[in-house]
Design a protein around this motif. Structure first.
Motif, PDB file in Angstrom:
ATOM      1  N   ALA A 257       0.839  -1.211   0.000  1.00 31.11           N
ATOM      2  CA  ALA A 257       0.000   0.000   0.000  1.00 31.11           C
ATOM      3  C   ALA A 257       0.869   1.255   0.000  1.00 31.11           C
ATOM      4  O   ALA A 257       0.562   2.245  -0.681  1.00 31.11           O
ATOM      5  N   LYS A 258       1.981   1.208   0.740  1.00 31.20           N
ATOM      6  CA  LYS A 258       2.903   2.361   0.752  1.00 31.20           C
ATOM      7  C   LYS A 258       3.487   2.596  -0.645  1.00 31.20           C
ATOM      8  O   LYS A 258       3.642   3.729  -1.094  1.00 31.20           O
ATOM      9  N   MET A 259       3.814   1.499  -1.321  1.00 29.03           N
ATOM     10  CA  MET A 259       4.380   1.627  -2.681  1.00 29.03           C
ATOM     11  C   MET A 259       3.361   2.224  -3.641  1.00 29.03           C
ATOM     12  O   MET A 259       3.693   3.079  -4.464  1.00 29.03           O
ATOM     13  N   ILE A 260       2.126   1.760  -3.550  1.00 30.61           N
ATOM     14  CA  ILE A 260       1.065   2.266  -4.434  1.00 30.61           C
ATOM     15  C   ILE A 260       0.898   3.768  -4.229  1.00 30.61           C
ATOM     16  O   ILE A 260       0.733   4.529  -5.187  1.00 30.61           O
ATOM     17  N   ALA A 261       0.993   4.205  -2.960  1.00 32.20           N
ATOM     18  CA  ALA A 261       0.798   5.622  -2.635  1.00 32.20           C
ATOM     19  C   ALA A 261       1.881   6.516  -3.252  1.00 32.20           C
ATOM     20  O   ALA A 261       1.665   7.715  -3.448  1.00 32.20           O
ATOM     21  N   GLU A 262       3.049   5.953  -3.574  1.00 27.34           N
ATOM     22  CA  GLU A 262       4.105   6.756  -4.222  1.00 27.34           C
ATOM     23  C   GLU A 262       3.735   7.092  -5.676  1.00 27.34           C
ATOM     24  O   GLU A 262       4.333   7.962  -6.284  1.00 27.34           O
ATOM     25  N   GLN A 263       2.788   6.366  -6.238  1.00 30.47           N
ATOM     26  CA  GLN A 263       2.355   6.540  -7.632  1.00 30.47           C
ATOM     27  C   GLN A 263       3.513   6.396  -8.632  1.00 30.47           C
ATOM     28  O   GLN A 263       3.776   7.306  -9.434  1.00 30.47           O
ATOM     29  N   PRO A 264       4.196   5.268  -8.568  1.00 27.00           N
ATOM     30  CA  PRO A 264       5.325   5.082  -9.498  1.00 27.00           C
ATOM     31  C   PRO A 264       4.865   4.933 -10.951  1.00 27.00           C
ATOM     32  O   PRO A 264       3.775   4.432 -11.210  1.00 27.00           O
ATOM     33  N   ALA A 265       5.744   5.347 -11.847  1.00 26.20           N
ATOM     34  CA  ALA A 265       5.481   5.165 -13.282  1.00 26.20           C
ATOM     35  C   ALA A 265       6.251   3.970 -13.831  1.00 26.20           C
ATOM     36  O   ALA A 265       5.987   3.514 -14.941  1.00 26.20           O
ATOM     37  N   TYR A 266       7.234   3.495 -13.062  1.00 25.85           N
ATOM     38  CA  TYR A 266       8.042   2.340 -13.471  1.00 25.85           C
ATOM     39  C   TYR A 266       8.280   1.469 -12.237  1.00 25.85           C
ATOM     40  O   TYR A 266       8.536   1.995 -11.153  1.00 25.85           O
ATOM     41  N   LEU A 267       8.209   0.161 -12.441  1.00 27.54           N
ATOM     42  CA  LEU A 267       8.475  -0.769 -11.352  1.00 27.54           C
ATOM     43  C   LEU A 267       9.608  -1.687 -11.794  1.00 27.54           C
ATOM     44  O   LEU A 267       9.500  -2.373 -12.814  1.00 27.54           O
ATOM     45  N   ALA A 268      10.710  -1.659 -11.043  1.00 30.45           N
ATOM     46  CA  ALA A 268      11.885  -2.468 -11.397  1.00 30.45           C
ATOM     47  C   ALA A 268      12.155  -3.457 -10.270  1.00 30.45           C
ATOM     48  O   ALA A 268      12.905  -3.166  -9.326  1.00 30.45           O
ATOM     49  N   PRO A 269      11.549  -4.643 -10.343  1.00 26.74           N
ATOM     50  CA  PRO A 269      11.682  -5.601  -9.247  1.00 26.74           C
ATOM     51  C   PRO A 269      13.024  -6.329  -9.265  1.00 26.74           C
ATOM     52  O   PRO A 269      13.734  -6.340 -10.267  1.00 26.74           O
ATOM     53  N   SER A 270      13.341  -6.966  -8.161  1.00 30.05           N
ATOM     54  CA  SER A 270      14.593  -7.716  -8.047  1.00 30.05           C
ATOM     55  C   SER A 270      14.453  -9.147  -8.561  1.00 30.05           C
ATOM     56  O   SER A 270      15.426  -9.891  -8.601  1.00 30.05           O
ATOM     57  N   HIS A 271      13.239  -9.558  -8.889  1.00 28.94           N
ATOM     58  CA  HIS A 271      12.997 -10.811  -9.603  1.00 28.94           C
ATOM     59  C   HIS A 271      11.900 -10.515 -10.630  1.00 28.94           C
ATOM     60  O   HIS A 271      11.006  -9.732 -10.354  1.00 28.94           O
ATOM     61  N   THR A 272      11.944 -11.197 -11.746  1.00 30.35           N
ATOM     62  CA  THR A 272      10.988 -11.030 -12.869  1.00 30.35           C
ATOM     63  C   THR A 272      11.141  -9.652 -13.525  1.00 30.35           C
ATOM     64  O   THR A 272      11.918  -8.823 -13.073  1.00 30.35           O
ATOM     65  N   ARG A 273      10.405  -9.441 -14.616  1.00 32.06           N
ATOM     66  CA  ARG A 273      10.686  -8.309 -15.511  1.00 32.06           C
ATOM     67  C   ARG A 273      10.032  -7.013 -15.025  1.00 32.06           C
ATOM     68  O   ARG A 273       9.058  -7.052 -14.265  1.00 32.06           O
ATOM     69  N   PRO A 274      10.561  -5.878 -15.466  1.00 36.41           N
ATOM     70  CA  PRO A 274      10.011  -4.589 -15.027  1.00 36.41           C
ATOM     71  C   PRO A 274       8.643  -4.299 -15.660  1.00 36.41           C
ATOM     72  O   PRO A 274       8.271  -4.926 -16.649  1.00 36.41           O
ATOM     73  N   ILE A 275       7.948  -3.367 -15.052  1.00 36.47           N
ATOM     74  CA  ILE A 275       6.652  -2.932 -15.576  1.00 36.47           C
ATOM     75  C   ILE A 275       6.762  -1.439 -15.871  1.00 36.47           C
ATOM     76  O   ILE A 275       7.205  -0.660 -15.024  1.00 36.47           O
ATOM     77  N   MET A 276       6.360  -1.049 -17.064  1.00 32.31           N
ATOM     78  CA  MET A 276       6.442   0.342 -17.475  1.00 32.31           C
ATOM     79  C   MET A 276       5.034   0.924 -17.639  1.00 32.31           C
ATOM     80  O   MET A 276       4.170   0.282 -18.219  1.00 32.31           O
ATOM     81  N   GLY A 277       4.856   2.159 -17.157  1.00 27.55           N
ATOM     82  CA  GLY A 277       3.583   2.862 -17.291  1.00 27.55           C
ATOM     83  C   GLY A 277       2.858   2.924 -15.961  1.00 27.55           C
ATOM     84  O   GLY A 277       2.699   1.906 -15.282  1.00 27.55           O
ATOM     85  N   ALA A 278       2.440   4.140 -15.576  1.00 28.13           N
ATOM     86  CA  ALA A 278       1.826   4.337 -14.256  1.00 28.13           C
ATOM     87  C   ALA A 278       0.590   3.455 -14.074  1.00 28.13           C
ATOM     88  O   ALA A 278       0.388   2.860 -13.006  1.00 28.13           O
ATOM     89  N   ALA A 279      -0.240   3.353 -15.101  1.00 31.44           N
ATOM     90  CA  ALA A 279      -1.476   2.569 -14.972  1.00 31.44           C
ATOM     91  C   ALA A 279      -1.151   1.090 -14.795  1.00 31.44           C
ATOM     92  O   ALA A 279      -1.738   0.404 -13.946  1.00 31.44           O
ATOM     93  N   GLN A 280      -0.185   0.605 -15.585  1.00 26.62           N
ATOM     94  CA  GLN A 280       0.195  -0.815 -15.505  1.00 26.62           C
ATOM     95  C   GLN A 280       0.803  -1.141 -14.140  1.00 26.62           C
ATOM     96  O   GLN A 280       0.521  -2.194 -13.567  1.00 26.62           O
ATOM     97  N   VAL A 281       1.660  -0.222 -13.646  1.00 27.49           N
ATOM     98  CA  VAL A 281       2.281  -0.451 -12.337  1.00 27.49           C
ATOM     99  C   VAL A 281       1.216  -0.463 -11.255  1.00 27.49           C
ATOM    100  O   VAL A 281       1.183  -1.342 -10.385  1.00 27.49           O
ATOM    101  N   ASN A 282       0.306   0.503 -11.322  1.00 23.03           N
ATOM    102  CA  ASN A 282      -0.756   0.579 -10.314  1.00 23.03           C
ATOM    103  C   ASN A 282      -1.618  -0.678 -10.326  1.00 23.03           C
ATOM    104  O   ASN A 282      -1.944  -1.242  -9.276  1.00 23.03           O
ATOM    105  N   THR A 283      -1.950  -1.147 -11.524  1.00 24.79           N
ATOM    106  CA  THR A 283      -2.783  -2.356 -11.646  1.00 24.79           C
ATOM    107  C   THR A 283      -2.076  -3.561 -11.029  1.00 24.79           C
ATOM    108  O   THR A 283      -2.680  -4.345 -10.291  1.00 24.79           O
ATOM    109  N   ALA A 284      -0.786  -3.695 -11.326  1.00 15.39           N
ATOM    110  CA  ALA A 284      -0.035  -4.860 -10.842  1.00 15.39           C
ATOM    111  C   ALA A 284       0.124  -4.819  -9.317  1.00 15.39           C
ATOM    112  O   ALA A 284      -0.122  -5.815  -8.624  1.00 15.39           O
ATOM    113  N   LEU A 285       0.554  -3.655  -8.797  1.00 14.23           N
ATOM    114  CA  LEU A 285       0.759  -3.547  -7.341  1.00 14.23           C
ATOM    115  C   LEU A 285      -0.556  -3.717  -6.590  1.00 14.23           C
ATOM    116  O   LEU A 285      -0.607  -4.334  -5.517  1.00 14.23           O
TER     117      LEU A 285
END
Ligand SMILES: [Zn+2]
Length: 448
Positions: A257-285
């Motif tokens: 929930a804390k991560m979602i509140a930052e409103q990231p536009a890119y998510l770069a995880p330490s396992h599996t592939r990154p997610i690009m786009g604010a809407a896509q990141v929000n949906t995934a998180l």
């Protein structure tokens, strides 16, 4: 699978039984196997430019490495478990830039994140950031795992063709442990820490979940968030079957929930592939948060109604709208394991049934049940019938009654090996599959 089984001589003794047995995959089984096999594509080797100046290396080791390029230097987030893999990644990163490394950040202290640091540090003498609790979660030095552990969970003794993948990475590529580890020089002990390195503003935020020393890394100017291991493209291991202290599912979704509140536009995880786009990141998180929270809430509600762990795993499921979500498929952890972990964390080992306060020893129970069944040969016959009827779990449990008091009972070893291979072939969880197949191989060796 058929080929490897043909190579086991004793199998011919059981062949008549097998010919009557549709052992090799029902439609549902093959779908799980196919999905786990396809999941390997997630870990194809790649250097991905997440956004300007942010690069993610995937497929070289169990964990990713993220490189952030600033005006006059680099920041490295996580370093893999292996000096060899880190060296391979550094060679690729050097093709992009050879600026000095100013900072290394460990999202947490698990070996697959800290083992390659010296490769990136080189002679640059960077600051190394981590949470101040780093390494406190590790097992005391006197506590071992008695032969179980990462080797079983990650299928480290299996041939590549049997392993498929490790759920959150291609495979664990341990070299000598801790070879490239560098101790942190700067630690976060509050909620949030901000610093500047290579001209880039970095925020480290405490985010307990997969570990109690977990942080996420937030680059406010680039809107890039690095969630460490609190997010990857698979249902999480609320507790890993390799054997670790219990983890807090409620802390985990609160950190999301804390991560979602930052409103990231890119998510770069330490396992599996990154997610690009604010809407896509929000949906995934949001899906990840909602999935863990739903399992947690259902488990607590069931506990409040007096349900025991064995009953809870029958009823707690991901809601239909999340069950097929690509970020919640059970390639790594599973919902039933999460349920048992949540129960154990809050209520301990005892399930509330008085019979289980001081149960019979396994040896005593097994001897009595075998006698009740009319002796060894009846139990073997029933176990063979269970195999033929695809009741693999029952076949394995029956074999265990014999093996408890006679660990070299040949028929029981063979039946259990066949049952575990068949159950393993049904798994979508790489951890479960690896554990079943590793155990089956050990039984096959014992039966030779
Ligand atoms: Zn990890």
């Amino acid at each position: 699978m058929l080929t490897s089984i043909r190579m086991i001589p004793w199998l011919y003794r059981l062949l008549p039984m097998l010919l009557m047995t549709p052992l090799f995959l029902t439609a549902q089984e093959s779908e799980n196997l196919q999905r786990l096999r396809e999941h390997s594509d997630e870990f194809r080797k790649d250097i991905i430019e997440v956004t300007d100046g942010v690069y993610l290396a995937i497929g070289y080791a169990l964990a990713n490495v993220i490189m952030i390029e600033g005006d006059d230097g680099l920041i490295i987030v996580d370093t893999t478990e292996s000096v060899a893999a880190a060296t391979e990644i550094k060679t690729e990163f050097d093709k992009i830039t050879t600026k000095s490394v100013r900072a290394i950040i460990y999202t947490h202290s698990h070996p697959d994140h800290v083992g390659g640091a010296s490769v990136f540090a080189g002679a640059d003498n960077p600051e190394v950031y981590a949470h101040e609790k780093a390494h406190r979660e590790n097992l005391p030095s006197t506590v071992g795992r008695g032969g179980r552990g990462g080797a079983n969970q990650f299928g480290m003794q299996l041939a590549d063709s049997e392993r498929l993948n490790a759920g959150i990475g291609p495979k664990l590529v341990f070299g000598p442990q801790g070879q490239g580890y560098i101790a942190p020089t700067q630690t976060l002990d509050g909620e949030r820490m901000t610093f500047e390195a290579a001209g880039i503003r970095v925020e480290l935020v405490y985010a307990p979940g997969e570990t109690d020393d977990q942080i996420y890394v937030w680059l406010p100017e680039k809107r890039v968030l690095m969630p460490g291991d609190n997010f990857y493209r698979a249902f999480p291991n609320i507790v890993a079957i390799r054997g670790v202290p219990l983890r807090r599912a409620d802390h985990w979704y609160q950190s999301l929930a804390k991560m979602i509140a930052e409103q990231p536009a890119y998510l770069a995880p330490s396992h599996t592939r990154p997610i690009m786009g604010a809407a896509q990141v929000n949906t995934a998180l949001t899906a990840y948060h909602d999935g863990i929270k739903s399992v947690y809430d259902q488990t607590i509600a069931g506990m409040n109604r007096g349900l025991r762990p064995d009953e809870l795993v029958e009823t707690v499921k991901l809601p239909p709208e999340l069950a097929e979500n690509p970020y919640l498929l059970e390639f790594y952890g599973t919902v039933p394991w999460a349920v048992r972990a949540i129960y154990a964390f809050h209520l301990g080992w005892f399930d509330g049934n008085a019979t289980n306060l001081f149960p019979l020893s396994n040896a005593d129970r097994a001897a009595r049940l075998v006698t009740l069944a009319g002796g060894d040969s009846n139990v073997i016959e029933a176990a063979q019938a269970a195999l033929q009827e695809n009741e693999y779990q029952w076949a394995a449990e029956l074999a265990d009654y014999l093996l408890t008091n006679n660990p070299s009972q040949q028929d029981a070893l063979r039946i259990k090996a066949l049952a575990l291979r068949a159950i393993g072939a049904q798994q979508i969880s790489a951890n479960a599959r690896n554990w079943y197949i590793t155990s089956a191989v050990a039984l096959e060796r014992a039966a030779d």
